[in-house]
Scaffold this active site. Structure first.
Site, PDB file in Angstrom:
ATOM      1  N   SER A  75       4.784   1.143   1.075  1.00 20.10           N
ATOM      2  CA  SER A  75       4.911   2.593   0.919  1.00 20.10           C
ATOM      3  C   SER A  75       6.212   3.060   0.304  1.00 20.10           C
ATOM      4  O   SER A  75       6.330   4.222  -0.078  1.00 20.10           O
ATOM      5  CB  SER A  75       4.711   3.287   2.271  1.00 20.10           C
ATOM      6  OG  SER A  75       3.362   3.234   2.662  1.00 20.10           O
ATOM      7  N   SER A 135       2.844   5.307   0.591  1.00 25.57           N
ATOM      8  CA  SER A 135       2.714   6.638   1.146  1.00 25.57           C
ATOM      9  C   SER A 135       3.917   7.542   0.884  1.00 25.57           C
ATOM     10  O   SER A 135       3.840   8.752   1.071  1.00 25.57           O
ATOM     11  CB  SER A 135       2.468   6.553   2.657  1.00 25.57           C
ATOM     12  OG  SER A 135       3.586   6.014   3.328  1.00 25.57           O
ATOM     13  N   LYS A 181      11.262  12.016   4.181  1.00 27.41           N
ATOM     14  CA  LYS A 181       9.814  11.900   4.323  1.00 27.41           C
ATOM     15  C   LYS A 181       9.371  12.565   5.616  1.00 27.41           C
ATOM     16  O   LYS A 181      10.016  12.404   6.657  1.00 27.41           O
ATOM     17  CB  LYS A 181       9.438  10.415   4.319  1.00 27.41           C
ATOM     18  CG  LYS A 181       7.936  10.130   4.316  1.00 27.41           C
ATOM     19  CD  LYS A 181       7.700   8.627   4.223  1.00 27.41           C
ATOM     20  CE  LYS A 181       6.230   8.264   4.145  1.00 27.41           C
ATOM     21  NZ  LYS A 181       6.032   6.787   3.981  1.00 27.41           N
TER      22      LYS A 181
END
Length: 402
Positions: A140, A116, A44
Site C-alpha cells: 500500500s 491503499s 493517511k
C-alpha cells in the site's frame, strides 16, 4: 514547506483527484527548530490525530484507534501536518476506490493512483506536501509510489521508530507505517530524524543483487524498465543473478482477510454497515474463514520466511518490480501481462505482498519509464543501509557539478 501546502486550507483549494479526506483551517504546526522544520506532511486517514475526524475512507463505522504516536513524534521533530488523505476503503485494496468516490491518478485522469495509500502518493506527486504518511500491508506504500512516480519506504516490521499505536489496523501481522516523498533524500531525512541516526549514500560496488522478475508476471514495459534498472546497478559495480520466490498469496490472503474481519467485527454485525460491496464481500469472506485455514496460512508464512532468510545468505539486496503494469484505468478488473490476463488485485499483490507478509524493509523507486517502479528489499533490520543505497542511486543520477 511546499508553496502549494499553504493553500490547502483556503476556500479556493481544488482537489479534482479527491486525494484529501480532511483539511483543517490551519495546518498543525510542528515544533520550531526541529530537524524536520519546514517539511509539510499529509496523513493517511487511518492515523488518529487529535481534533481531526477518522473515516478510513468508508461510510461504515470504524473503531477509534486513539492518537497516533508517529504523527505526534513527527510534529515534535518539526514537520507540520497539512491534513488527512483518502485511501482505498479501510486499506483493503490496491486501486484507491472507497466510499467517497475514490482517488484518481495525479496526472492521468481516469487512471488509478494505486492504493491503499492513494491520496498520500497523489499529495506528494502534485507537490502539495513534502512527505506523506502512509501504511503498507501488502504493497500500500509501494504500489501508489510506483504508479504515481514517487518514492516510498516500508520499514522493517515492528520498527520501534515507526509506531502503529494510534493507527487503525487492517492486519496486525502485516501492517507497516511508512513515508512517501518525491525523492529518497527526503525519506532519509525523515528516517534519520526519527531514528537519531545519520543516513549516508552507500556504494553498490560488489553487492550481490537477486533479481526477482518472474516470467510472464508483468507486461513488456515493466519488464524492460526493471531490466534497465538492473543494468544501472551493474554499471555501479553490483553483480546480479536471477532468483525464484513462490507466490505467497495462499498465506497472505487468509491472514489479512481474517484479521481485517476481526478489526471490523462490530460493523459486520449489521446487515448493511456501509462498506462498498467489494470491501464488504472481502470482510465477509474473512469472517467465514475456518480457524484451521488461518492457522495453516501462518504455518506457510513461516516456511516462506525460512526461504527468504536463505536467499539473504546469498544476496545482499533483492530487486523486483513494484507493479505489474503502468497505472490501470479506474474500474479495470484485469491486468494484461506477458503471461496472459490476470485479475488486477492478484497481479499486483503477488509482487508486493511477500515483503509485507515477511516484514523485511522495502524501498520503492521510480524508473525512467513513467509511472513504473521497482522495489528493493534487504534483510530485516537493514533499514538504514537500504535507504543509504537509495541515496547512492540518487547521487549517481545527479549531473556532475560544472
Amino acid at each position: 514547506m511546499s508553496p502549494y501546502a499553504a493553500a490547502l486550507g483556503s476556500a479556493d483549494f481544488s482537489d479534482p483527484q479527491r486525494a484529501w479526506a480532511f483539511l483543517p483551517a490551519q495546518p498543525l504546526a510542528g515544533q520550531a527548530g526541529g530537524p524536520l522544520s519546514g517539511l509539510s506532511l499529509s496523513v493517511k486517514d487511518l492515523y488518529g490525530v487529535e481534533g481531526w475526524p477518522l473515516t478510513a475512507s468508508t461510510r461504515a463505522p470504524v473503531p477509534n484507534p486513539g492518537q497516533s504516536v508517529l504523527v505526534r513524534r513527527l510534529l515534535e521533530l518539526g514537520a507540520s501536518a497539512a491534513g488527512k488523505t483518502h485511501l482505498h476503503e479501510i486499506a483493503l485494496g490496491i486501486t484507491g476506490m472507497n466510499g467517497y468516490g475514490g482517488t484518481e491518478h495525479p496526472t492521468l485522469p481516469g487512471h488509478s493512483p494505486g492504493g491503499s495509500s492513494s491520496g498520500a502518493a497523489v499529495s506528494v506527486a502534485l507537490n502539495q506536501v513534502d512527505v506523506a504518511l502512509g501504511t503498507d500491508t501488502g504493497g500500500s506504500i509501494r504500489v501508489p509510489a510506483a504508479w504515481c512516480g514517487v518514492a516510498g519506504f516500508k520499514p522493517s516490521k515492528d520498527h520501534p521508530d515507526y509506531s502503529l499505536a494510534g493507527v487503525l489496523p487492517l492486519s496486525p501481522t502485516c501492517d507497516h507505517a511508512g513515508p512517501l516523498a518525491r525523492d529518497v533524500t527526503t525519506l532519509a531525512r525523515v528516517h534519520a530524524a526519527l531514528t537519531r541516526t545519520q543516513i549516508t549514500p552507500q556504494p553498490w560496488a560488489d553487492l550481490r543483487v537477486g533479481l526477482w522478475l518472474p516470467e510472464g508476471w508483468t507486461d513488456r514495459a515493466v519488464r524492460e524498465a526493471v531490466q534497465a534498472f538492473a543494468a544501472q546497478l551493474e554499471s555501479l559495480g553490483a553483480s546480479l543473478s536471477p532468483i525464484a520466490l513462490p507466490e505467497m498469496l495462499d498465506a497472505y490472503t487468509p491472514i489479512v482477510l481474517s484479521e481485517a474481519a476481526a478489526v471490523h467485527r462490530e460493523a459486520l454485525r449489521q446487515d448493511d454497515p456501509g462498506f462498498t460491496p467489494f470491501t464488504l464481500g472481502l470482510l465477509r469472506q474473512g469472517a467465514a474463514l475456518p480457524a484451521a485455514e488461518v492457522e495453516a496460512a501462518h504455518a506457510r508464512r513461516a516456511e516462506y520466511r525460512a526461504a527468504l532468510d536463505d536467499l539473504f545468505t546469498r544476496f545482499d539486496v533483492l530487486l523486483a518490480p513494484a507493479v505489474p503494469t503502468p497505472p490501470p484505468r479506474l474500474g479495470q478488473e484485469d491486468a494484461e501481462l506477458e503471461g496472459g490476463p490476470l485479475p488486477l488485485r492478484r497481479a499486483v499483490l503477488r509482487l508486493t505482498a511477500p515483503f509485507s507478509l515477511l516484514g523485511v524493509p522495502a524501498l520503492a523507486l521510480p524508473t525512467v519509464t513513467p509511472f513504473v517502479g521497482v522495489q528493493l528489499m534487504m534483510r530485516w533490520g537493514q533499514d538504514d543501509r537500504l535507504l543509504g543505497l537509495g541515496l547512492g542511486l540518487e547521487e549517481s543520477d545527479r549531473p556532475p557539478h560544472s
